[in-house]
Design an enzyme around this catalytic site. Sequence first.
Site, PDB file in Angstrom:
ATOM      1  N   SER A 117      35.934  40.790  37.867  1.00 12.91           N
ATOM      2  CA  SER A 117      34.368  39.733  37.789  1.00 12.91           C
ATOM      3  C   SER A 117      33.722  39.765  39.158  1.00 12.91           C
ATOM      4  O   SER A 117      33.662  41.133  39.697  1.00 12.91           O
ATOM      5  CB  SER A 117      35.036  37.974  37.309  1.00 12.91           C
ATOM      6  OG  SER A 117      34.301  37.696  37.171  1.00 12.91           O
ATOM      7  N   ASP A 131      34.393  38.962  30.755  1.00  9.38           N
ATOM      8  CA  ASP A 131      35.633  39.343  32.429  1.00  9.38           C
ATOM      9  C   ASP A 131      36.826  39.310  31.824  1.00  9.38           C
ATOM     10  O   ASP A 131      37.495  38.942  31.394  1.00  9.38           O
ATOM     11  CB  ASP A 131      35.399  37.337  32.292  1.00  9.38           C
ATOM     12  CG  ASP A 131      35.215  37.408  33.546  1.00  9.38           C
ATOM     13  OD1 ASP A 131      36.178  38.083  34.588  1.00  9.38           O
ATOM     14  OD2 ASP A 131      34.650  36.108  34.535  1.00  9.38           O
TER      15      ASP A 131
END
Length: 329
Positions: A58, A172
């Site tokens: 991320s 993610d």
Amino acid sequence: MLFKKERIINKLQDNHQKPHRKIGLALGSGSARGWAHIGVVQALAEADIHVDFIAGTSIGSVVGAVFASGNINALQEIVLQFDWKKIAYLFDVVLPKSGLIDGRKVSAFIRDYVKGINMEKLPIPFCTVSTDLTTGDEVVIRNGDIIEAIRASISVPGIFTPVKKDGKILVDGGLVNPVPVSVVRKMGADFVIAVDLNHDIVEGKGFRQGAGHELSTSDTGEKDVQIKDKDNKILKALKKRIDSVDFSALPQIRKWTSKEPLPNIFEVLMTSINIMETQITETKLKISPPDLLIQPPLGHLKFLEFDRAEEAIIAGYEETKAQLNRISG
């Protein structure tokens, strides 16, 4: 006094074997808290610790890629200038069925600091972690388009649209591996330094009842008001963009971003993911512990507070220095 890599490793390993072991850096997820990674790499550089491998999840993939590209100082300079207007500008609202934000402006911003080169050409070996939304599998990307790899790793479900790559639908990486210690070990690291930004987010954040639904980040009323006003400006800017889009679900979307006693959609999604990632991080670090764990105290920072970069960078720097002092003293 500078800390030498070999001295620190020997202290932790309690031996004097393999003085030139390969160092891996695992940079974890954490939205706006991720600017702390900049402070971490600064402290490591001052300690004369050379990083041989980097894995990022991320926001960790963003900072990790820029670090691997050799442009971390330039990134620091620009994020220290962030304000709510620049943050709102990066969020290009498109309202497709799979997410609120397309992410093209974020990708363009990142491209300025990694130059869009393929991952295998970076000066420091680097990889990203994302999640295959179809299978739930961890997807590690080590080569190819660096922007595409980062874009997949930062695609918070429900907020950013997913990335389609090689027949996979990627989101993610924090859903499966928030602090990618295991990944950087597989890259060839003998000694792993991990940065966990999720350890205190649940206790540091929580919804408050009543009309003032914004999450408190201060014990003083004056600062609460300032942060609340800033957050409202960001949400108002996003709402204005949403209002300009011709989309059948607009009435409900407008309610999601309006000022109500209940949390807005960004807070609901991000806090839910934060709670989940905290549990996953704790489990993952027990299964695959790093050799050095750095946990900056930033649980009070919220998802959209990218303009508090100085605070995050200082926290990352100071916590790293404290850990190095502890093990080398």
